[in-house]
Design an enzyme around this catalytic site. Sequence first.
Site, PDB file in Angstrom:
ATOM      1  N   HIS A   1       0.830  -1.218   0.000  1.00  0.00           N
ATOM      2  CA  HIS A   1       0.000   0.000   0.000  1.00  0.00           C
ATOM      3  C   HIS A   1       0.860   1.263   0.000  1.00  0.00           C
ATOM      4  O   HIS A   1       0.458   2.295   0.531  1.00  0.00           O
ATOM      5  CB  HIS A   1      -0.954   0.040   1.205  1.00  0.00           C
ATOM      6  CG  HIS A   1      -1.672  -1.245   1.449  1.00  0.00           C
ATOM      7  ND1 HIS A   1      -2.844  -1.581   0.819  1.00  0.00           N
ATOM      8  CD2 HIS A   1      -1.343  -2.320   2.217  1.00  0.00           C
ATOM      9  CE1 HIS A   1      -3.233  -2.790   1.216  1.00  0.00           C
ATOM     10  NE2 HIS A   1      -2.326  -3.275   2.058  1.00  0.00           N
TER      11      HIS A   1
ATOM     12  N   SER B   1      16.064  20.240 -17.469  1.00  0.00           N
ATOM     13  CA  SER B   1      14.901  21.082 -17.733  1.00  0.00           C
ATOM     14  C   SER B   1      15.337  22.300 -18.522  1.00  0.00           C
ATOM     15  O   SER B   1      16.445  22.805 -18.343  1.00  0.00           O
ATOM     16  CB  SER B   1      14.286  21.512 -16.402  1.00  0.00           C
ATOM     17  OG  SER B   1      13.504  22.670 -16.582  1.00  0.00           O
TER      18      SER B   1
ATOM     19  N   LYS C   1      17.186  20.661 -12.287  1.00  0.00           N
ATOM     20  CA  LYS C   1      16.440  19.426 -12.542  1.00  0.00           C
ATOM     21  C   LYS C   1      17.267  18.318 -13.187  1.00  0.00           C
ATOM     22  O   LYS C   1      18.106  18.568 -14.034  1.00  0.00           O
ATOM     23  CB  LYS C   1      15.230  19.714 -13.442  1.00  0.00           C
ATOM     24  CG  LYS C   1      14.151  20.531 -12.793  1.00  0.00           C
ATOM     25  CD  LYS C   1      13.557  19.891 -11.553  1.00  0.00           C
ATOM     26  CE  LYS C   1      12.657  18.728 -11.901  1.00  0.00           C
ATOM     27  NZ  LYS C   1      11.444  19.159 -12.595  1.00  0.00           N
TER      28      LYS C   1
ATOM     29  N   GLU D   1       9.692   7.572 -17.047  1.00  0.00           N
ATOM     30  CA  GLU D   1       8.341   8.118 -17.233  1.00  0.00           C
ATOM     31  C   GLU D   1       7.717   7.625 -18.528  1.00  0.00           C
ATOM     32  O   GLU D   1       6.532   7.303 -18.588  1.00  0.00           O
ATOM     33  CB  GLU D   1       8.386   9.641 -17.244  1.00  0.00           C
ATOM     34  CG  GLU D   1       8.673  10.239 -15.883  1.00  0.00           C
ATOM     35  CD  GLU D   1       8.855  11.742 -15.972  1.00  0.00           C
ATOM     36  OE1 GLU D   1       7.869  12.443 -16.246  1.00  0.00           O
ATOM     37  OE2 GLU D   1       9.991  12.214 -15.812  1.00  0.00           O
TER      38      GLU D   1
END
Length: 461
Positions: free
Chosen positions: A158, A279, A285, A292
């Site tokens: 969970h 980025s 970043k 992803e």
Amino acid sequence: MNDKHLWHGRFNEAPAESLMAYTASIGFDLRLWRDDIAGSVAHAQMLGECGVLPRVDSDTIVAALRQVESEFANGTFVLVATDEDIHTAIERRVTEIAGAVGGKLHTGRSRNDQVATALRLFAKREFTATAHRVLALIDVLDRRADDAGDAYLPGYTHMQRAQPVLLSHHLRAHAWAFTRDVGRLADACVRLDVSPLGAGALAGTSLPTDARDAQQRLGFADVFANSLDAVSDRDFVAEGLFALTLIGVHLSRLGEEWVLWTSEEFGFASLSDQHATGSSMLPQKKNADIAELARGKAGRVIGNLTGLLATLKGLPLAYNRDLQEDKEPLFDSLDQINRGLVALSEMIAAATFNTDVMQQAADAPVLVATDVAEWLVARGVPFRDAHAKVGALVSLSLTTGVPLVDLVRRDPVLGAEAAALFASGVAVQRRSSHGAAGPSAAVAQRAELHRVISALQKRLL
Ligand code: ARG
């Protein structure tokens, strides 16, 4: 022949441009050239063998096909406007090279059994190649598992910290899922290994052809039994797409973890510069775009599978042009999954595990709660009572702020021996049952994984 259509005898007018624009498949089925030529060579040789064509004609056609093959291989094959698909294009060129005898290639054959043959040859080769890429990813996970030594991290249920697990155990958990994917692709190859060549348009032919001869030349394990089924069966595409889709789902789950692990909140892993992106605006970043997209592209491959199933569901026997819609989803899923497998394999191979951060997270006292309960069970306390007792101590620790380990030490039943379970690394050592997350069970699991990998490698040879 150049300006004539395959069916020019029956028609007085050439196809409209709109028809060609909408129905032509040459834009994507060009990549079947190798397989279409293989099918045509086997067909022409069979026709010569059976005496349907004079040997000299069969030889002339095969020689022309070999020339077309080398034109594709060295990039000199030129398409013309009437080449609506790869099959038309190759037959057109064969006739240019061989002259009128080229018109004999299509004897006793239809594009319906021809395209099914080419696509099966393609699928057999490509599914096997993808299976090898999956094995390469399994190898990366397995090697990183070996490198991980006795590093451990929190295991989650969970998304809440549950119990400590060895990093190698976690990495191999993903490897096991991928071994099933390799098995699924190999299974799909077994079922698709049937030649449809000789089914003709739908009902076979009156000519004395020999479908078994063509099957054996093509290296298929078996030959079709029913001509209607042979030309309309795309189960092998659906099955292959399912196997690819499940790989996509596994890559997606792996990707999602890496997005989390490389976040500042987790900090469990860092990507190499080569496998991360920056980025355009935020200078600090470092993003896990491969991970992803592994997640993102799963949606797309699921769409390819469901799209094909929807195409197939309404089709009466036998061939319908709808079946041309089998190729783009298959090609796209293969491309996306192949690229994903390579990118994720490299990303994981080059990443750094921050094992001290993992260990710190896994040494949180609550992860030892189950061990304290099991310690009581080993001394005859029913598990439910042990669970309730430790649960109450966790609750007390949370409300009073007294560390759980101190409460355990002070407890008259538990005491110092139970408190020793909280020492760093103890809980993971105790995960010793079959297939468990600790070091003693890991040895057998590693051996079993290696046994399964080598069995899969042998299947794919
Ligand atoms: N391009 C077609 C396909 O991919 C080839 C078969 C065409 N057959 C036909 N009868 N129109 O399915």
